[in-house]
Design a protein around this motif. Structure first.
Motif, PDB file in Angstrom:
ATOM      1  N   PHE A  96     107.965  18.261 -10.765  1.00  0.00           N
ATOM      2  CA  PHE A  96     108.443  16.888 -10.687  1.00  0.00           C
ATOM      3  C   PHE A  96     109.327  16.576 -11.889  1.00  0.00           C
ATOM      4  CE2 PHE A  96     104.998  17.027  -7.818  1.00  0.00           C
ATOM      5  CZ  PHE A  96     105.202  16.027  -6.881  1.00  0.00           C
ATOM      6  N   LEU A  98     111.065  13.816 -14.108  1.00  0.00           N
ATOM      7  CA  LEU A  98     110.916  12.419 -14.512  1.00  0.00           C
ATOM      8  C   LEU A  98     112.085  12.055 -15.432  1.00  0.00           C
ATOM      9  CD1 LEU A  98     107.547  10.883 -15.841  1.00  0.00           C
ATOM     10  CD2 LEU A  98     109.787  10.087 -16.558  1.00  0.00           C
ATOM     11  N   PHE A 281     110.306  11.830  -9.935  1.00  0.00           N
ATOM     12  CA  PHE A 281     109.396  10.730 -10.257  1.00  0.00           C
ATOM     13  C   PHE A 281     110.262   9.649 -10.899  1.00  0.00           C
ATOM     14  CE2 PHE A 281     105.017   9.511 -11.850  1.00  0.00           C
ATOM     15  CZ  PHE A 281     105.391   8.458 -12.670  1.00  0.00           C
ATOM     16  N   GLN A 283     110.981   5.748 -12.259  1.00  0.00           N
ATOM     17  CA  GLN A 283     110.356   4.551 -12.808  1.00  0.00           C
ATOM     18  C   GLN A 283     111.312   3.374 -12.640  1.00  0.00           C
ATOM     19  OE1 GLN A 283     108.213   5.647 -16.713  1.00  0.00           O
ATOM     20  NE2 GLN A 283     109.873   7.120 -16.571  1.00  0.00           N
ATOM     21  N   ILE A 289     106.583   2.820  -9.793  1.00  0.00           N
ATOM     22  CA  ILE A 289     107.162   4.158  -9.664  1.00  0.00           C
ATOM     23  C   ILE A 289     107.266   4.522  -8.186  1.00  0.00           C
ATOM     24  CG2 ILE A 289     106.206   4.866 -11.893  1.00  0.00           C
ATOM     25  CD1 ILE A 289     104.785   6.579  -8.890  1.00  0.00           C
ATOM     26  N   PHE A 291     108.387   8.248  -5.654  1.00  0.00           N
ATOM     27  CA  PHE A 291     108.747   9.661  -5.614  1.00  0.00           C
ATOM     28  C   PHE A 291     109.880   9.870  -4.616  1.00  0.00           C
ATOM     29  CE2 PHE A 291     104.214   9.662  -6.751  1.00  0.00           C
ATOM     30  CZ  PHE A 291     104.222  10.466  -7.878  1.00  0.00           C
TER      31      PHE A 291
END
Length: 526
Positions: A96, A98, A281, A283, A289, A291
């Motif tokens: 993932f 981020l 991921f 924000q 959040i 996905f």
């Protein structure tokens, strides 16, 4: 304890379970494997509600660290690799990405946000990079990780993961979690439970349950024919998910102080937005959040929302507002905007979260609460509130431990390390198994063979048998779905309708047109 072989309508079951979601089927498998006689009743299809509408992840819950839910995160992190080893066909590691930007914010009512606002008020709710890295360090080390790689920092100006993103994102963190085919997980637990002697009943709605002569007398109604049947059991488990409280106040006539909070999580599916196999991921500026995950080879899955849901019987649908929200959220990150006219499918599920009095749906705990009713010294009633898919196996163990005083000779835990049907091969053995499948059935192209592997694992060989060509597989319903597979799903996996097959045992519904779907429905009804 009564053995499964002798259990019948006239002999009480040791355990009767209401609910064919992940918790109910997980408990059924565990109990049957301990030699208990078990019956499970599901009013619709297996995984027909919440358990087929997740974000399809075995994950520790990175954002739950902001709520200080350390026990839940630790348990879930430990479970990721236990589950991965038991089902390497329907679950696999996923990385993932981020992306970090200085304007990222907390949700206002998290404990971490409140603490940071007090200690560092000049941050005004923004997430500092050091705090994200600290959270990922904890995520890497709380669960005794052995298989999954740890966190690393990415330069998005050079890494392929940065290519589909807006140029303002220069830095990202990459960490590990796992993908899981959620509805197949439920089905395989039910299949394994049945293989160990459990009675699995779908389209069987519990309409009445009462204690009679130290036993539970449970009445079920076939939702297709209206036929009713009566069953007796020494213990009853209410694993009704969103309907857990409705069952208590309705058929079970039982009052409790415990309650649930219904929260709708919606997802959208769009054509593939990026070329690599990592997930994102994201924000948001509102502290939430989402996905963005590679999905079924040709698509991207985006979700989820957290919206209050009034009643379990109200249909769970992804509203136009939720669709617009998810598109706008993703468009804040991707160079090419995501628009509602790209959406090829949506789905929603209602999460039955334990009501801990949190101020918002997002803040409500994802932990589970298991209560044993104290109103009778015999014929116990166990109620399950909340939970998450990653911890279902531990929930099953905890549930059965509650019954120790009633079944003192019940054997102990056994499920850790025992594969689900088709999962008896190494985590790193997918390529070898794929090669074996294609060697045995050379008429399968790679995409077809991989789909079968990801659904059935080593059971592919039993399902396909002596097939020598597509023509030997019977009627063709479209894409690569043939009668032989449909028969397997009907005879071995409790599938009864086209939707059961196209949207829960698989996601082939994304590929078939209306005429092909009707042909499948006609075949099943015949």
């Amino acid at each position: 304890m009564t053995t499964p072989e002798t259990a019948s309508q006239t002999t009480p079951y040791d355990l009767f379970i209401i609910g064919g979601g992940i918790n109910g089927c997980g408990i059924a498998r565990d109990a049957a494997g301990r030699g208990m006689s078990v019956a499970l009743a599901e009013m619709n299809d297996l995984a027909s509600a919440t358990s087929s509408a997740s974000t399809k992840l075995f994950h520790g819950g990175l954002r739950y660290l902001e709520y200080f839910e350390f026990r839940l995160v630790r348990e879930a992190l430990k479970e990721r690799e236990v589950l991965l080893r038991a089902m390497p066909h329907i679950s696999w590691p996923m990385r993932f990405v981020l992306p970090y930007h200085k304007d990222m914010r907390f949700e206002n009512d998290t404990p971490t946000s409140k603490l940071l606002s007090f200690v560092m008020p000049w941050m005004k709710g923004r997430r500092p990079a050091w705090l994200i890295r600290l959270g990922l360090f904890m995520y890497d080390h709380m669960g005794h990780r052995k298989i999954l790689p740890g966190t690393r920092t990415l330069d998005l100006t050079k890494d392929p993961a940065g290519k589909p993103l807006k140029p303002k994102f220069h830095k990202a963190y990459e960490y590990s979690d796992c993908w899981v085919e959620d509805s197949r997980l439920v089905t395989l637990n039910a299949v394994d439970a049945a293989n160990r002697g459990a009675q699995i009943m779908t389209r069987a709605k519990v309409i009445k349950a009462e204690r009679v002569n130290d036993l539970w007398q449970i009445t079920t109604e076939n939702t297709q024919t209206g036929e009713t049947r009566t069953h007796s059991a020494r213990a009853l488990i209410n694993a009704g998910g969103p309907w857990v409280k409705d069952l208590l106040t309705g058929p079970l006539h039982h009052q409790t102080r415990q309650s649930i909070r219904l929260v709708r999580g919606s997802h959208i599916v769009v054509p593939r937005l990026f070329d690599h196999d990592r997930a994102y991921f994201f924000q948001g500026t509102d502290g939430r959040i989402i996905f963005a995950i590679p999905y079924e080879t040709d698509f991207t899955l985006i979700g989820t929302t957290d919206a209050p849901h009034d009643h379990a019987d109200d249909p769970a649908v992804c509203t136009p507002q939720e669709q617009e929200y998810l598109c706008a959220f993703a468009s804040n990150y991707f160079k090419q905007p995501v628009t509602t006219d790209q959406i090829v499918w949506t789905y929603s599920g209602v999460r039955p979260l334990y009501d801990d009095g949190a101020s918002s749906a997002t803040a409500a705990t994802r932990d589970y609460v298991i209560t044993l009713a104290d109103d009778s010294p015999v014929a116990p009633l166990l109620n399950i509130f909340g939970g998450k898919i990653t911890t279902y196996r531990k929930l099953a163990e905890t549930s059965l431990a509650k019954f120790t005083p009633f079944f003192p000779d019940m054997p102990g835990k056994w499920t850790e390390g025992v594969p689900l049907p088709g999962g008896d091969f190494p985590v790193d053995g997918v390529d070898d198994l794929l090669a074996d499948i294609r060697k045995r059935y050379p008429f399968l192209d790679e995409k077809w063979a991989k789909r079968l592997l990801r659904a059935y694992g080593t059971d592919v060989f039993e399902m396909m048998g002596d097939a020598s060509s597509p023509n030997s597989l019977g009627q063709h319903f479209g894409w690569n779905l043939y009668a032989r597979e449909v028969d397997w799903l009907r005879d071995r996996e409790f599938a009864k309708s086209a939707d059961d097959i196209l949207w829960r045992r698989s996601k082939i519904g994304l590929r078939l047109n209306e005429q092909e779907t009707k042909a499948l429905a006609d075949y099943l009804s015949a």
